[in-house]
Enzyme design. Structure first.
Site, PDB file in Angstrom:
ATOM      1  N   CYS A 111       0.811  -1.232   0.000  1.00  0.00           N
ATOM      2  CA  CYS A 111       0.000   0.000   0.000  1.00  0.00           C
ATOM      3  C   CYS A 111       0.838   1.273   0.000  1.00  0.00           C
ATOM      4  O   CYS A 111       0.305   2.365  -0.186  1.00  0.00           O
ATOM      5  CB  CYS A 111      -0.943   0.016   1.198  1.00  0.00           C
ATOM      6  SG  CYS A 111      -2.091  -1.351   1.200  1.00  0.00           S
ATOM      7  N   HIS A 278      -2.657   7.535   2.758  1.00  0.00           N
ATOM      8  CA  HIS A 278      -3.163   6.237   2.311  1.00  0.00           C
ATOM      9  C   HIS A 278      -4.561   6.048   2.899  1.00  0.00           C
ATOM     10  O   HIS A 278      -4.797   6.320   4.080  1.00  0.00           O
ATOM     11  CB  HIS A 278      -2.222   5.130   2.791  1.00  0.00           C
ATOM     12  CG  HIS A 278      -2.758   3.751   2.563  1.00  0.00           C
ATOM     13  ND1 HIS A 278      -3.431   3.392   1.416  1.00  0.00           N
ATOM     14  CD2 HIS A 278      -2.726   2.635   3.345  1.00  0.00           C
ATOM     15  CE1 HIS A 278      -3.794   2.111   1.500  1.00  0.00           C
ATOM     16  NE2 HIS A 278      -3.383   1.642   2.661  1.00  0.00           N
ATOM     17  N   ASN A 308     -10.168   0.479   0.752  1.00  0.00           N
ATOM     18  CA  ASN A 308      -8.704   0.494   0.681  1.00  0.00           C
ATOM     19  C   ASN A 308      -8.287  -0.144  -0.645  1.00  0.00           C
ATOM     20  O   ASN A 308      -8.442  -1.349  -0.837  1.00  0.00           O
ATOM     21  CB  ASN A 308      -8.150  -0.292   1.877  1.00  0.00           C
ATOM     22  CG  ASN A 308      -6.632  -0.390   1.869  1.00  0.00           C
ATOM     23  OD1 ASN A 308      -5.978  -0.043   0.878  1.00  0.00           O
ATOM     24  ND2 ASN A 308      -6.072  -0.877   2.957  1.00  0.00           N
TER      25      ASN A 308
HETATM   26  O1  UT7 Z   1      -3.509  -1.045   3.787  1.00  0.00           O
HETATM   27  C1  UT7 Z   1      -3.371  -2.181   4.589  1.00  0.00           C
HETATM   28  C2  UT7 Z   1      -3.345  -1.777   5.968  1.00  0.00           C
HETATM   29  N1  UT7 Z   1      -4.517  -2.226   6.710  1.00  0.00           N
HETATM   30  C3  UT7 Z   1      -5.007  -1.424   7.648  1.00  0.00           C
HETATM   31  O2  UT7 Z   1      -4.608  -0.293   7.798  1.00  0.00           O
HETATM   32  C4  UT7 Z   1      -6.036  -1.967   8.592  1.00  0.00           C
HETATM   33  C5  UT7 Z   1      -5.742  -1.519  10.000  1.00  0.00           C
HETATM   34  N2  UT7 Z   1      -6.705  -2.049  10.946  1.00  0.00           N
HETATM   35  C6  UT7 Z   1      -7.961  -1.554  11.013  1.00  0.00           C
HETATM   36  O3  UT7 Z   1      -8.314  -0.669  10.267  1.00  0.00           O
HETATM   37  C7  UT7 Z   1      -8.883  -2.111  12.074  1.00  0.00           C
HETATM   38  O4  UT7 Z   1      -8.137  -2.889  12.968  1.00  0.00           O
HETATM   39  C8  UT7 Z   1     -10.061  -2.959  11.471  1.00  0.00           C
HETATM   40  C9  UT7 Z   1     -11.021  -2.060  10.720  1.00  0.00           C
HETATM   41  C10 UT7 Z   1      -9.502  -4.023  10.543  1.00  0.00           C
HETATM   42  C11 UT7 Z   1     -10.831  -3.653  12.580  1.00  0.00           C
HETATM   43  O5  UT7 Z   1     -11.326  -2.669  13.513  1.00  0.00           O
HETATM   44  P1  UT7 Z   1     -11.107  -2.856  15.062  1.00  0.00           P
HETATM   45  O6  UT7 Z   1     -11.788  -1.738  15.720  1.00  0.00           O
HETATM   46  O7  UT7 Z   1      -9.622  -3.004  15.309  1.00  0.00           O
HETATM   47  O8  UT7 Z   1     -11.887  -4.191  15.357  1.00  0.00           O
HETATM   48  P2  UT7 Z   1     -11.341  -5.548  16.032  1.00  0.00           P
HETATM   49  O9  UT7 Z   1     -10.452  -6.279  15.103  1.00  0.00           O
HETATM   50  O10 UT7 Z   1     -10.822  -5.214  17.396  1.00  0.00           O
HETATM   51  O11 UT7 Z   1     -12.673  -6.364  16.202  1.00  0.00           O
HETATM   52  C12 UT7 Z   1     -13.710  -5.935  17.089  1.00  0.00           C
HETATM   53  C13 UT7 Z   1     -14.867  -6.883  16.957  1.00  0.00           C
HETATM   54  C14 UT7 Z   1     -14.476  -8.356  17.083  1.00  0.00           C
HETATM   55  O12 UT7 Z   1     -15.509  -9.023  17.752  1.00  0.00           O
HETATM   56  P3  UT7 Z   1     -15.375  -9.367  19.309  1.00  0.00           P
HETATM   57  O13 UT7 Z   1     -14.156 -10.218  19.434  1.00  0.00           O
HETATM   58  O14 UT7 Z   1     -15.213  -8.034  20.002  1.00  0.00           O
HETATM   59  O15 UT7 Z   1     -16.648 -10.057  19.627  1.00  0.00           O
HETATM   60  C15 UT7 Z   1     -14.456  -8.824  15.652  1.00  0.00           C
HETATM   61  O16 UT7 Z   1     -14.709 -10.206  15.513  1.00  0.00           O
HETATM   62  O17 UT7 Z   1     -15.474  -6.735  15.676  1.00  0.00           O
HETATM   63  C16 UT7 Z   1     -15.584  -8.025  15.055  1.00  0.00           C
HETATM   64  N3  UT7 Z   1     -15.493  -7.841  13.613  1.00  0.00           N
HETATM   65  C17 UT7 Z   1     -16.552  -7.545  12.855  1.00  0.00           C
HETATM   66  N4  UT7 Z   1     -17.844  -7.390  13.159  1.00  0.00           N
HETATM   67  C18 UT7 Z   1     -18.689  -7.090  12.156  1.00  0.00           C
HETATM   68  C19 UT7 Z   1     -14.382  -7.875  12.835  1.00  0.00           C
HETATM   69  N5  UT7 Z   1     -14.711  -7.626  11.567  1.00  0.00           N
HETATM   70  C20 UT7 Z   1     -16.066  -7.416  11.555  1.00  0.00           C
HETATM   71  C21 UT7 Z   1     -16.981  -7.091  10.548  1.00  0.00           C
HETATM   72  N6  UT7 Z   1     -18.280  -6.951  10.893  1.00  0.00           N
HETATM   73  N7  UT7 Z   1     -16.608  -6.944   9.253  1.00  0.00           N
END
Ligand code: UT7
Length: 351
Positions: A111, A278, A308
């Site tokens: 990226c 980005h 993204n």
């Molecule tokens: O260019 C490549 C670089 N990539 C990035 O920059 C991505 C960087 N990371 C992020 O942007 C964030 O970490 C995400 C958007 C990927 C995830 O957001 P988050 O606030 O860090 O969520 P999390 O991974 O802590 O997950 C929170 C909850 C989890 O459930 P529990 O364990 O709290 O019950 C996940 O299972 O959200 C759940 N979850 C979802 N729920 C609904 C994860 N993905 C989803 C989804 N829909 N798509």
């Protein structure tokens, strides 16, 4: 005198996939995706190839620049999803567009591709126009194209990643200008991804390999030394991401990259008219803005309708910033990106 961006463009696939569309495939919701990422929809290539998207963005940038195809001396394609291993994506685009005088090659910085590509292109131009004139390939005009179809390396059953990505291409024409202030500074950096927070295996077909048996496909986890004795690891030709770890890296990488470019140029961030980051997650952009004490109004945010788009993200957002009139001649513009590798960097220039 220095390099100037004189053309820009972008291209998107036809199919719009909304958050509600994804909620029919995986256990997610429009509310969760918008709140956590700022993404409402993305474009997915069904029949468009990487070469189709890259060529369309390149043609748009070329048209805006007013240059002819034969004026282009260098074409760099930044991508992790080329249509072929050989010829490179850049060679395929060069062939499609008929850029007869261009040298062409690919660059993989995930990226961060746009930043790395623009820095390499402008460095090659500066080297051939300055003290290196006559000793290097003469390069006056370069076309840089960021393009990715992450839809083909996305696991569409994994809600943690499939809601984030989209396909597209962004392009810019960089040209030597005797009167331009040029690229004021750049900063490129790599941090080892020792925990493989962002990874994807390559698929090699060994079915005709006669010198085996081999140990099977080479797996990035094994290469990185992350497999415990006796642990079973399978080929994973999809992007695997530890979201929170990448989020943490991204927020500090963005601010460090922006600060370094400003410091190297002796420019205050307050004098930068437009910051084009980005587009991985709107929350990451908001966090960086807060940490840098820069109002969000000075950040280009394009993620909402495209997601993204990996190596094309910064150049697509830059095209949006130019087209919406946010960037005026003489403005200082800062690009900042991060991605797999782990790579990150920034570029500060005068429009
Ligand atoms: O260019 C490549 C670089 N990539 C990035 O920059 C991505 C960087 N990371 C992020 O942007 C964030 O970490 C995400 C958007 C990927 C995830 O957001 P988050 O606030 O860090 O969520 P999390 O991974 O802590 O997950 C929170 C909850 C989890 O459930 P529990 O364990 O709290 O019950 C996940 O299972 O959200 C759940 N979850 C979802 N729920 C609904 C994860 N993905 C989803 C989804 N829909 N798509």
């Amino acid at each position: 005198m220095g390099c100037k961006i004189i053309g820009w463009g972008k291209a998107l696939p036809e199919l719009v996939v909304t958050n509600d569309d994804l909620a029919k495939i995986v256990d997610t919701s429009d509310e969760w995706i918008v709140e956590r990422t700022g993404i409402h929809a993305r474009r997915i290539s069904v029949n468009e190839t990487t070469t189709d998207l890259a060529s369309a963005a390149a043609e748009a940038a070329l048209a805006k620049s007013g240059l002819a195809k034969e004026d282009i001396d260098l074409l760099i394609c930044m991508t992790i999803t080329p249509d072929a291993v050989v010829p490179s994506e850049a060679c395929l685009v060069k062939m499609r567009l008929g850029l007869q005088n261009a040298i062409a090659f690919d660059l993989n910085a995930a990226c961060s591709g746009c930043i790395y590509g623009l820095d390499v292109a402008s460095s090659m131009i500066e080297a051939s126009q300055g003290a290196g004139a006559g000793r290097r390939n003469p390069i006056k005009n370069a076309l840089v194209v960021g393009v990715d179809r992450l839809s083909r390396i996305t696991d569409w059953t994994d809600r943690a990643t499939c809601v984030l990505f989209g396909d597209g291409a962004g392009a810019a024409v960089v040209s030597w200008d005797e009167t331009a202030p040029g690229i004021l500074s750049s900063f490129l950096h790599n941090t080892d991804d020792t925990a493989l927070v962002l990874a994807c295996d390559t698929i090699f077909d060994e079915s005709t390999f006669p010198f085996g048996p081999t140990d099977g496909p080479v797996l990035v986890k094994e290469v990185a030394g992350l497999v415990e004795d006796g642990e079973e690891v399978a080929l994973h030709p999809f992007i695997e991401m530890q979201g929170q770890a990448v989020y943490k890296f991204a927020t500090s990488a963005m601010t460090e990259a922006a600060q370094m470019a400003c410091e190297r140029a002796g420019v205050s961030i307050d004098d930068v008219a437009c910051i084009v980051p980005h587009q991985a997650n709107e929350r990451i952009i908001r966090y960086a803005a807060k940490k840098m004490h820069v109002p969000m109004e000075r950040f280009q945010v394009s993620i909402g309708e495209v997601g993204n788009t990996s190596a094309s993200s910064v150049l697509m957002a830059l095209a949006d910033a130019y087209d919406s009139g946010r960037i005026n001649p003489g403005d200082k513009v800062l690009l900042a990106g991060f991605g797999g590798g782990l790579t990150y960097g920034s570029l500060l220039f005068v429009a």
